[in-house]
Design a protein around this motif. Structure first.
Motif, PDB file in Angstrom:
ATOM      1  N   THR A 145     -28.935  43.741  -2.678  1.00 29.42           N
ATOM      2  CA  THR A 145     -29.675  43.346  -3.881  1.00 29.42           C
ATOM      3  C   THR A 145     -29.989  41.872  -3.771  1.00 29.42           C
ATOM      4  O   THR A 145     -29.384  41.151  -2.985  1.00 29.42           O
ATOM      5  N   HIS A 158     -31.388  46.632  -5.889  1.00 35.25           N
ATOM      6  CA  HIS A 158     -32.694  46.545  -5.232  1.00 35.25           C
ATOM      7  C   HIS A 158     -32.517  46.414  -3.715  1.00 35.25           C
ATOM      8  O   HIS A 158     -32.896  45.399  -3.126  1.00 35.25           O
ATOM      9  N   ILE A 193     -35.747  50.521  -1.643  1.00 39.17           N
ATOM     10  CA  ILE A 193     -37.107  50.242  -2.122  1.00 39.17           C
ATOM     11  C   ILE A 193     -38.139  50.742  -1.112  1.00 39.17           C
ATOM     12  O   ILE A 193     -39.253  51.126  -1.492  1.00 39.17           O
ATOM     13  N   TRP A 200     -42.054  55.919 -11.288  1.00 39.28           N
ATOM     14  CA  TRP A 200     -42.144  54.541 -11.768  1.00 39.28           C
ATOM     15  C   TRP A 200     -42.285  54.491 -13.282  1.00 39.28           C
ATOM     16  O   TRP A 200     -43.074  55.215 -13.878  1.00 39.28           O
ATOM     17  N   HIS A 204     -39.348  50.730  -7.261  1.00 41.52           N
ATOM     18  CA  HIS A 204     -38.466  49.765  -7.906  1.00 41.52           C
ATOM     19  C   HIS A 204     -37.140  49.555  -7.181  1.00 41.52           C
ATOM     20  O   HIS A 204     -36.850  48.460  -6.712  1.00 41.52           O
ATOM     21  N   GLY A 205     -36.287  50.584  -7.097  1.00 49.22           N
ATOM     22  CA  GLY A 205     -34.962  50.397  -6.521  1.00 49.22           C
ATOM     23  C   GLY A 205     -34.124  51.641  -6.682  1.00 49.22           C
ATOM     24  O   GLY A 205     -34.644  52.752  -6.642  1.00 49.22           O
ATOM     25  N   CYS A 221     -41.224  45.806  -5.979  1.00 45.15           N
ATOM     26  CA  CYS A 221     -40.102  45.692  -6.915  1.00 45.15           C
ATOM     27  C   CYS A 221     -40.371  44.568  -7.919  1.00 45.15           C
ATOM     28  O   CYS A 221     -40.748  43.458  -7.521  1.00 45.15           O
TER      29      CYS A 221
END
Length: 677
Positions: free
Chosen positions: A22, A123, A128, A153, A182-183, A283
């Motif tokens: 992250t 993240h 991602i 999303w 996004h993650g 992201c």
């Protein structure tokens, strides 16, 4: 309760320590548990979650928000719908338990609504890459089966929390989800289980990319775009950085960061890099710091430097036009004003990446985020096609009212914020005091000294490399000065505030003064100040942002005392350089001023080096009483300390004397014979 919180913090710190897991200040973690309500004395279920703006890697108890879980979950019954979901962030304040702690973030709902004791939202690059792949849903199923599910999303908020909670309830076998574009989010019954599940998702995704990914996902190397040799690369970076910093500071001053890491150099050498860079990052944590896309130079590394600079200026104009058009395409009546149209990231093939921000840490983190984005692009392209969230969604987040409110809560910048100071003789005495004061007022400081160990010690006293860096520099050596200014530019992007402080003194009568005595004092103070000012002026002019040059001269530049002909003459030379350079550089917004101290005994490197003993002998007083002697001969009867000289430097450069140049400020407690006439 205490054990749950300690486990949460330890888990967060471990996860946040790895930038591929992250990003700095990105992601959030949580734990649920019972505590005693001090009002009722009964148990109450709480949620502890990383607060808004915190960083997992350095998270402490103060960085957590504590909320009552019953009240948080009750918000689902009054949720007004997606069109008004931003109102729910304000409602979190009514769920807080106790005083203190961090403000709840937009992701609080995700953590509270998922029915698991521990939740991680991260993240990771590999996660991602799957989330931003064109066929992300299919890849998620192929990689994880039904152990990890796909959530399309959606902008972070209350509805996303509801979506993830619904998926978790409907799939009891699942350990987490991939959030489109996004993650990832993972959960577990214990802190250890949650961490294991987070790492399982990340490692499984990375293994899939490693095993199934194409050999050259970013395409072949473009002919002529291989990296320059390291020394050539850094010389070119130092030549370009002040120009780029000036361009990136068109709307507001910025500090810079440079990296020529292998990841960056490989990316800008590959065939696909222009198209991928134009797509922008995906992201939200990435593009909030890097802007929607970087500025990319479209010339090879061997192009003449003049052509490169001219092209960068053209590209900057085009970038600003494009950004303004992007804003106008998506802005609505309630959108915040456009914040600035300059790039946050500039990619230069064969050289590296330049990133910019309101301070060094912000600039560095922007570069780190773009490295993460490169890893994401490579991963997605290796197994699919990189397909980030669309431009309209990026705008919704970049100009989100909640994001704007967060920016408004930031503390007011210090007077010297964004300014880069270069202080010679910074390893001791007056220079050390100046370096410390300028840093305390918000400047990034380059501590230059002939004694590299002393410079390093002072820089370490001041803080991390985001605030102060040491450079070794003999100011009497033109090549050494050029190297020192190059290092300063590579550290922070340029220079704004130069303090010519390096000096020494030999107290001898005229007949005892040798040519060597004369030469060394003039080499360090007269010639050294000239060399530093000349090299710094090259940077200041390239930036086009104005600046300050301050000379630490002396009362002796005006007052003729006994047994210091070489020192007094060298100081007089410095004093007149102030006037000459003020006249020459004023048209460029560069102010040149001087400070004339006297009798700085305590903490002074010059006096400790033998000058004090010799001056004490001249005046017939014990060396330990020399400071008192100097004080008593002044009008104010006060001893001058290094900090008093530093105060004068700050006054000259802190913004209040913006229309003053060519001035000498005496810091001598009042020596009538040295009054300026």
């Amino acid at each position: 309760m205490q054990a749950e919180v300690q486990a949460l913090i330890a888990r967060s710190n471990r996860l946040g320590a790895d930038p591929t897991t992250t990003n700095y200040a990105g992601g959030n973690t949580s734990a649920k548990g019972a505590d005693t309500d001090p009002v009722t004395g009964r148990p109450v279920e709480l949620l502890w979650v990383k607060g808004s703006g915190g960083d997992l890697g350095t998270l402490t108890r103060d960085g957590l928000a504590a909320l009552r879980l019953d009240r948080l979950r009750a918000l689902a019954a009054v949720y007004p719908g997606i069109e008004r979901e931003d109102e729910m962030v304000g409602a979190f304040d009514y769920c807080l338990h106790g005083r203190g702690g961090a403000a709840p973030s937009i992701d609080t709902a995700m953590h509270g609504l998922v029915d698991a004791a521990h939740v991680d939202h991260l993240h990771p690059d590999a996660g991602i890459a799957i989330a931003a792949a064109a066929d992300g849903p299919e890849l998620t199923k192929e990689v994880f089966g039904d152990r990890v599910l796909w959530v399309p999303w959606r902008r972070p908020g209350f509805q996303l929390g509801l979506d993830i909670a619904a998926v978790a309830r409907a799939n009891p076998q699942a350990i987490g989800v991939i959030l489109g574009g996004h993650g990832i989010t993972a959960w577990g019954a214990t802190s250890d289980e949650c961490e294991r599940n987070s790492l399982e998702i990340i490692r499984t995704a990375q293994a899939f990319l490693d095993e199934r990914g194409r050999a050259e996902p970013l395409g072949p190397v473009i002919s002529g775009y291989l990296p320059l040799p390291p020394d050539d690369r850094r010389r070119r970076a130092a030549a370009l950085f002040p120009v780029l910093r000036g361009l990136a500071s068109t709307d507001r001053p910025q500090v810079g960061h440079f990296t020529d890491s292998e990841v960056v150099l490989d990316f800008v050498a590959r065939e696909k890099h222009p198209a991928l860079a134009a797509l922008g990052t995906s992201c939200p944590d990435h593009f909030l710091r890097t802007k929607v896309r970087p500025m990319v130079l479209d010339l090879p590394p061997t192009a003449p430097i003049e052509a490169v600079i001219a092209r960068l200026r053209e590209l900057h104009t085009a970038y600003r036009d494009d950004y303004r058009a992007y804003y106008e395409r998506h802005a609505g009546p309630d959108s915040p004003p456009m914040r600035g149209a300059d790039p946050a990231v500039v990619l230069v093939p064969g050289v590296g990446m330049f990133s910019f921000g309101a301070n060094k840490q912000t600039a560095r983190v922007a570069g780190e985020f773009y490295v993460n984005a490169i890893n994401v692009m490579r991963g997605a392209e290796s197994v699919s096609r990189y397909a980030p969230i669309d431009e309209a969604e990026k705008f919704r987040i970049e100009y989100w009212a909640l994001e704007e409110a967060k920016l408004r809560r930031m503390p007011k910048p210090k007077p010297l914020a964004t300014r880069i100071a270069f202080v010679t003789g910074g390893g001791s005495g007056i220079g050390r005091a100046i370096a410390r004061r300028l840093a305390a007022e918000g400047a990034c400081v380059v501590v230059a000294d002939r004694n590299a160990e002393a410079a390093a010690a002072v820089a370490a006293e001041i803080g991390s490399a985001d605030v102060a860096v040491p450079v070794a520099a003999d100011v009497s050596d033109a090549d050494a000065v050029a190297r020192a200014l190059r290092d300063a530019v590579l550290a922070f992007g340029g220079v704004d505030l130069v303090v010519n402080n390096a000096g020494l003194s030999l107290s001898k009568s005229l007949l005892e003064t040798t040519e060597a005595d004369w030469d060394i004092q003039h080499d360090v103070m007269a010639k050294g100040s000239f060399l530093v000012s000349r090299e710094a002026a090259r940077v200041l002019l390239a930036q086009g942002m104005g600046g300050d040059i301050v000379y630490i001269s002396s009362k002796n530049s005006l007052f003729a005392g006994p047994n210091n002909v070489a020192y007094g003459a060298a100081k007089a030379d410095q004093a007149h350089q102030v006037r000459l350079l003020a006249a020459e550089l004023g048209g460029h917004g560069i102010r040149v001023n001087g400070v004339n101290p006297d009798g700085v005994v305590r903490g002074s490197g010059i006096f400790a080096g033998g000058w004090g003993a010799k001056r004490a002998a001249v005046y017939g007083v014990p060396e330990e009483k020399l400071g008192e002697f100097y004080a008593q001969r002044t009008l104010l009867k006060r001893e001058v300390l290094p900090e008093h000289v530093a105060n004068a430097v700050f006054v000259l450069t802190g913004g209040e004397l913006s229309h003053t140049t060519g001035l000498h400020i005496p810091v001598d407690a009042g020596v009538a014979a040295a009054f300026l006439r």
